[in-house]
Design an enzyme around this catalytic site. Structure first.
Site, PDB file in Angstrom:
ATOM      1  N   LYS A 138      44.262  39.531  40.476  1.00  0.00           N
ATOM      2  CA  LYS A 138      44.994  39.598  39.231  1.00  0.00           C
ATOM      3  C   LYS A 138      44.724  40.943  38.355  1.00  0.00           C
ATOM      4  O   LYS A 138      45.797  41.318  37.657  1.00  0.00           O
ATOM      5  CB  LYS A 138      44.784  38.639  38.436  1.00  0.00           C
TER       6      LYS A 138
ATOM      7  N   ASP B  59      46.723  30.919  30.199  1.00  0.00           N
ATOM      8  CA  ASP B  59      46.876  29.554  31.709  1.00  0.00           C
ATOM      9  C   ASP B  59      47.698  28.520  31.138  1.00  0.00           C
ATOM     10  O   ASP B  59      48.617  27.589  31.820  1.00  0.00           O
ATOM     11  CB  ASP B  59      45.208  29.104  31.807  1.00  0.00           C
TER      12      ASP B  59
ATOM     13  N   GLN C  21      38.646  31.682  35.522  1.00  0.00           N
ATOM     14  CA  GLN C  21      39.562  31.117  36.790  1.00  0.00           C
ATOM     15  C   GLN C  21      38.310  29.895  37.029  1.00  0.00           C
ATOM     16  O   GLN C  21      37.333  30.057  37.064  1.00  0.00           O
ATOM     17  CB  GLN C  21      38.768  32.356  37.865  1.00  0.00           C
TER      18      GLN C  21
END
Lengths: 287, 287
Positions: free
Chosen positions: B52, B119, B96
């Site tokens: 990422k 997200d 994460q």
């Protein structure tokens, strides 16, 4: 012949428990309090809010009604919501829908403190429900009332094939989420679904919330289905009918909610129940 | 033989557009910025976050990685989130997963400013999605990427019968909501659904996100179905396979995502795309 799922009787039992709990909290110095914001002079809304107020008082709660003319600005409503958010004697805030065009229902609903959002319509509470979060948070009253009546009649959801007809944020979506969270296999359909009636015939449990009178009849049901009819439609003769044709459906279903006397009384009973829960959770800091 | 829905190629196109838009915003003085919080030393998480980071830098964004030992307290993570919430150079915050046991994923996710919740996992953004609210808000990247690939191949959702297998908050639930919002008739099922394979045979479009390798085969599909395979499973031979048996399914489907090269590349491309969108929306005050 189907078992009649008696919403009126179940609501009376819920109300009895709510009254006891409200008295108990009042004795602890925390009388549950609900505030309803009513805008304009829609006759149906006036009847609904009056009924809610009477019921709340009758069950031993504090109830206040804030009336505004239909010309009120959105900022005035937001100011009122903020005042009620700060008011420790109020545990539940409800904005009666519909609202006039100058007021955005989503904006004012989302301004309610999520801990006082007794209708469960705010994004954060809808998200907690859809995300199946642990902990206590308010859920839309009609869907929550439907789950109560299913539990009352010991109708289990796990592994069942459920069809929900109607995709509204007030009923269809949250009732689908509640049932998904209980491990049902849920199809969320609408009146425009292709072959709707082939789909409804596959359902172990069907919830109909479309506002279309007599949309679903006995021919559209699986033998032994459980039928939850959320519709309340007034015919030309003044008689109330649901979204399900009761006469034909009750010959095929194993259990069915009548209209009136089914889901309707559960909604207001759940509103009262949830007001008391919000008061209780406020003491427990959300636990 | 089915059309292969080329996620890798579609992701490359998305990335190209993201890079252009990132440069444009940077020229306006608002370089899009993403922050990733990584806790512990899970090897897979380390690879993901490194990928990422590289991709973000490669596309012209600011990227910062905040690493914490697996012994970190929840309060330390909450403090870091709050710092990043206040940091005007950061438009997107990602924590994460998985997290160690002492940190509650829901609590720390909900601490992210909803405007930076790249997200889309926070309750408020999940609620906006499920409530089909108008306006701009982030949505979980894998589901959003699936919608992009369907749009890229001009596969329309309206009126289609969709079956989603897998009820997770990360994939199954949000993809179901996105499709409901486009007027599909969506069934959200799980691996424990009764007669799952009779159900999947009814689907015009099927999304499988269970983590069970080769759960669905060609025999379980309707002729001409569109198949979206979200699974990434590594076999004993080290080869990646999806939740769908590609060989048999591709003979029955009209279109299918491969594994690898289907949904996988869309997720990270969508993460980058959404970071740029969050930066753009921050300028426009959410519009």
């Amino acid at each position: 012949m189907a078992i009649i799922l008696d919403g009126k009787g179940t609501a009376a039992k819920i109300n009895e428990a709510t009254k006891l709990k409200a008295n108990e909290l009042t004795a602890q110095g925390v009388q549950p309090g609900i505030a309803v914001i009513l805008v304009g002079d829609d006759p149906a809304s006036q009847i609904y809010t009056r009924n809610k107020h009477r019921k709340a008082v009758n069950l031993g709660m504090k109830s206040i009604l804030k009336k505004f003319p239909s010309s009120v600005s959105q900022d005035e409503i937001l100011n009122e919501v903020e005042k009620l958010n700060q008011d420790d004697s109020i545990h539940a805030i409800l904005i009666q829908l519909p609202l006039p065009a100058q007021i955005d229902a989503t904006t004012v609903t989302n301004a309610i403190d999520p801990k006082k959002d007794v209708d469960g319509f705010s994004s954060v509470n809808l998200g907690k429900l859809f995300g199946n979060q642990a902990g206590n948070y308010p859920v839309a009253c009609t869907p929550k009332g439907i789950m109560t009546i299913l539990r009352e009649y010991k109708i289990d959801l796990s592994g069942k094939d459920v069809v929900v007809v109607g995709r509204s944020v007030l009923v269809g979506r949250p009732v689908a989420a509640l049932m998904i969270n209980q491990d049902a296999t849920v199809t969320l359909a609408g009146i425009k679904t292709n072959n709707l009636k082939a789909l409804t015939k596959t359902a172990d449990i069907i919830v109909v919330a479309t506002g279309v009178a007599n949309l679903i009849s006995g021919n559209d049901l699986k033998e032994g289905a459980v039928v939850i009819d959320v519709g309340i439609n007034r015919g030309e003769d003044g008689k109330l009918t649901g979204d399900v044709d009761f006469e034909s459906a009750s010959k095929v279903a194993s259990a069915i909610t009548p209209v009136p006397g089914g889901v309707g009384p559960m909604t207001i009973a759940t509103l009262m129940q949830q007001t008391v829960e919000l008061a209780q959770w406020s003491i427990n800091n959300g636990k």
